[in-house]
Design an enzyme around this catalytic site. Structure first.
Site, PDB file in Angstrom:
ATOM      1  CB  SER A   1      -0.766   0.030   1.234  1.00 33.82           C
ATOM      2  OG  SER A   1      -1.450   1.489   1.475  1.00 33.82           O
TER       3      SER A   1
ATOM      4  CE1 TYR B   1      -4.256  -2.425   4.919  1.00 32.83           C
ATOM      5  CE2 TYR B   1      -3.613  -0.347   4.697  1.00 32.83           C
ATOM      6  CZ  TYR B   1      -3.916  -1.412   3.924  1.00 32.83           C
ATOM      7  OH  TYR B   1      -4.241  -1.585   2.861  1.00 32.83           O
TER       8      TYR B   1
HETATM    9  N1  NAP Z   1      -8.781  -0.466  -1.203  1.00 32.33           N
HETATM   10  C1  NAP Z   1      -7.320   0.422  -1.133  1.00 32.33           C
HETATM   11  O1  NAP Z   1      -7.561   1.426  -1.195  1.00 32.33           O
HETATM   12  C2  NAP Z   1      -6.088  -0.209  -1.263  1.00 32.33           C
HETATM   13  C3  NAP Z   1      -4.868   0.491  -1.260  1.00 32.33           C
HETATM   14  C4  NAP Z   1      -3.643  -0.032  -1.028  1.00 32.33           C
HETATM   15  C5  NAP Z   1      -3.493  -1.444  -0.812  1.00 32.33           C
HETATM   16  N2  NAP Z   1      -4.646  -2.337  -0.635  1.00 32.33           N
HETATM   17  C6  NAP Z   1      -4.436  -3.790  -0.322  1.00 32.33           C
HETATM   18  O2  NAP Z   1      -4.856  -4.279  -1.540  1.00 32.33           O
HETATM   19  C7  NAP Z   1      -5.428  -5.579  -1.035  1.00 32.33           C
HETATM   20  C8  NAP Z   1      -6.852  -5.941  -1.474  1.00 32.33           C
HETATM   21  O3  NAP Z   1      -7.748  -5.051  -0.665  1.00 32.33           O
HETATM   22  P1  NAP Z   1      -9.061  -4.585  -1.300  1.00 32.33           P
HETATM   23  O4  NAP Z   1      -8.940  -3.116  -1.498  1.00 32.33           O
HETATM   24  O5  NAP Z   1      -9.131  -5.051  -2.728  1.00 32.33           O
HETATM   25  O6  NAP Z   1     -10.255  -4.863  -0.448  1.00 32.33           O
HETATM   26  P2  NAP Z   1     -11.280  -5.918  -0.220  1.00 32.33           P
HETATM   27  O7  NAP Z   1     -12.274  -5.613  -1.493  1.00 32.33           O
HETATM   28  O8  NAP Z   1     -12.084  -5.680   1.048  1.00 32.33           O
HETATM   29  O9  NAP Z   1     -10.719  -7.353  -0.523  1.00 32.33           O
HETATM   30  C9  NAP Z   1      -9.993  -7.850   0.517  1.00 32.33           C
HETATM   31  C10 NAP Z   1      -9.963  -9.440   0.267  1.00 32.33           C
HETATM   32  O10 NAP Z   1      -9.093 -10.185   1.518  1.00 32.33           O
HETATM   33  C11 NAP Z   1      -9.687 -11.093   1.518  1.00 32.33           C
HETATM   34  N3  NAP Z   1      -9.583 -11.670   3.088  1.00 32.33           N
HETATM   35  C12 NAP Z   1      -9.777 -11.146   4.160  1.00 32.33           C
HETATM   36  N4  NAP Z   1      -9.276 -11.790   5.311  1.00 32.33           N
HETATM   37  C13 NAP Z   1      -8.752 -13.084   4.623  1.00 32.33           C
HETATM   38  C14 NAP Z   1      -8.257 -14.250   5.232  1.00 32.33           C
HETATM   39  N5  NAP Z   1      -8.121 -14.511   6.501  1.00 32.33           N
HETATM   40  N6  NAP Z   1      -7.887 -15.280   4.141  1.00 32.33           N
HETATM   41  C15 NAP Z   1      -7.962 -14.887   3.051  1.00 32.33           C
HETATM   42  N7  NAP Z   1      -8.518 -13.806   2.459  1.00 32.33           N
HETATM   43  C16 NAP Z   1      -8.892 -12.994   3.201  1.00 32.33           C
HETATM   44  C17 NAP Z   1     -11.195 -11.079   1.578  1.00 32.33           C
HETATM   45  O11 NAP Z   1     -11.984 -12.309   1.325  1.00 32.33           O
HETATM   46  P3  NAP Z   1     -12.839 -12.722   2.233  1.00 32.33           P
HETATM   47  O12 NAP Z   1     -13.669 -11.960   3.419  1.00 32.33           O
HETATM   48  O13 NAP Z   1     -13.777 -13.684   1.314  1.00 32.33           O
HETATM   49  O14 NAP Z   1     -11.945 -14.028   3.124  1.00 32.33           O
HETATM   50  C18 NAP Z   1     -11.076 -10.176   0.095  1.00 32.33           C
HETATM   51  O15 NAP Z   1     -11.306 -10.842  -0.869  1.00 32.33           O
HETATM   52  C19 NAP Z   1      -5.234  -5.669   0.524  1.00 32.33           C
HETATM   53  O16 NAP Z   1      -4.070  -6.244   0.709  1.00 32.33           O
HETATM   54  C20 NAP Z   1      -5.176  -4.110   0.537  1.00 32.33           C
HETATM   55  O17 NAP Z   1      -4.271  -3.853   1.906  1.00 32.33           O
HETATM   56  C21 NAP Z   1      -5.723  -1.568  -0.923  1.00 32.33           C
END
Ligand code: NAP
Length: 261
Positions: free
Chosen positions: A146, A159
């Protein structure tokens, strides 16, 4: 010096956190580009729906349950995916979550849960796959971190700590893997419209956004789409062998200024 052979034609991929947001878009995007994909998350029914859509569109996909906080679940997922798709060539770690709270008010158990998922869970997953990749002399690991590593944001200290830890882990692994043929890459997205934060009530979300403005972190109101991040992941893993994208940061482009259209 031995020549580095090109990528094999078939490159099966494991995607963690594939039920939502960035992980779902990565699975779809890589499948569209011809990669066989294994989708993993706890909400298996959503992954199965996505996999069925990919297959209906002519791609190759399998969905398996995955909880990255469990050794047993990780090993079941990896062996199931290998059985279904063959030797794994690419891993993209997207599983992650953020809890919006001040770090000094976060209970130690809550802090630990966030580190377990975002940092320890990723190490657990990657270490289940990397030794076989190194033995084969090739592979791509993409750590989705991130931009909070470059620009820490308040109200998400656990985080921020976990993502800094993850980039430290990835940097150490890049050195450990040098010369093995396995490329470990850091993919650092900025604000992206996904499931993350989407269920926060306004009284929780608004102070987070106000703080972004207060600390100069909200330069404009644009967010990335998950498919933008998926395109960046594709760029990293499709880079021809002989070159290695070690870090790629992707940010939403600012809106055009008035009079410059
Ligand atoms: N959104 C942003 O602004 C942003 C910015 C920078 C980086 N990121 C990073 O991008 C990545 C994806 O996030 P996103 O933004 O796409 O959020 P999201 O839509 O909330 O997706 C998060 C994913 O993580 C999975 N997850 C959570 N706990 C888990 C576990 N114990 N085992 C396996 N899977 C698990 C969830 O699936 P289930 O609940 O079905 O398990 C979901 O598929 C993350 O690492 C986040 O830190 C996001």
């Amino acid at each position: 010096m031995p020549r580095i052979p090109p990528h094999p034609e078939r490159r099966p991929v494991l995607v963690t956190g594939a039920s939502s947001g960035i992980g779902a878009a990565v699975a779809v995007g890589l499948a569209e580009a011809g990669y066989p994909v294994a989708l993993g998350a706890r909400r298996t029914a959503i992954c199965e729906e996505l996999a069925a859509k990919i297959r209906a569109g002519g791609g190759e996909a399998v969905a398996l349950p995955l909880d990255v906080t469990s050794d047993e679940s990780v090993s079941f997922f990896v062996s199931g995916a290998e059985q279904a798709l063959g030797e794994i060539e690419v891993v993209v770690t997207c599983a992650g979550e953020v809890t919006p709270e001040n770090s000094y008010q976060t209970s130690t158990p809550s802090f630990e849960v966030q580190l377990q998922l975002n940092l320890v869970g990723t190490q657990r997953f990657v270490s289940a796959v990397v030794p076989a990749m190194a033995a084969r002399g090739r592979g791509d690991i993409v750590f989705v971190t991130s931009d909070v590593v470059r620009l820490p944001r308040p109200r998400m200290g656990a985080y921020v700590a976990a993502k800094n830890g993850l980039e430290g882990l990835a940097r150490a692994m890049q050195m450990e893997l040098e010369g093995t043929g396995v490329r470990a890459s850091i993919l650092r997205p900025g604000p992206t419209l996904s499931g993350m934060g989407s269920t926060w009530p306004v009284e929780v979300l608004q102070p987070v956004l106000d703080d972004w403005t207060r600390f100069g972190l909200a330069r404009h109101d644009r967010f990335l789409k998950p498919r933008d991040v998926a395109a960046a992941v594709l760029a990293v893993v499709s880079m021809p062998r002989g070159a290695h994208i070690t870090l790629l940061e992707i940010e939403p482009e600012a809106p055009l200024r008035e009079g410059e259209r």
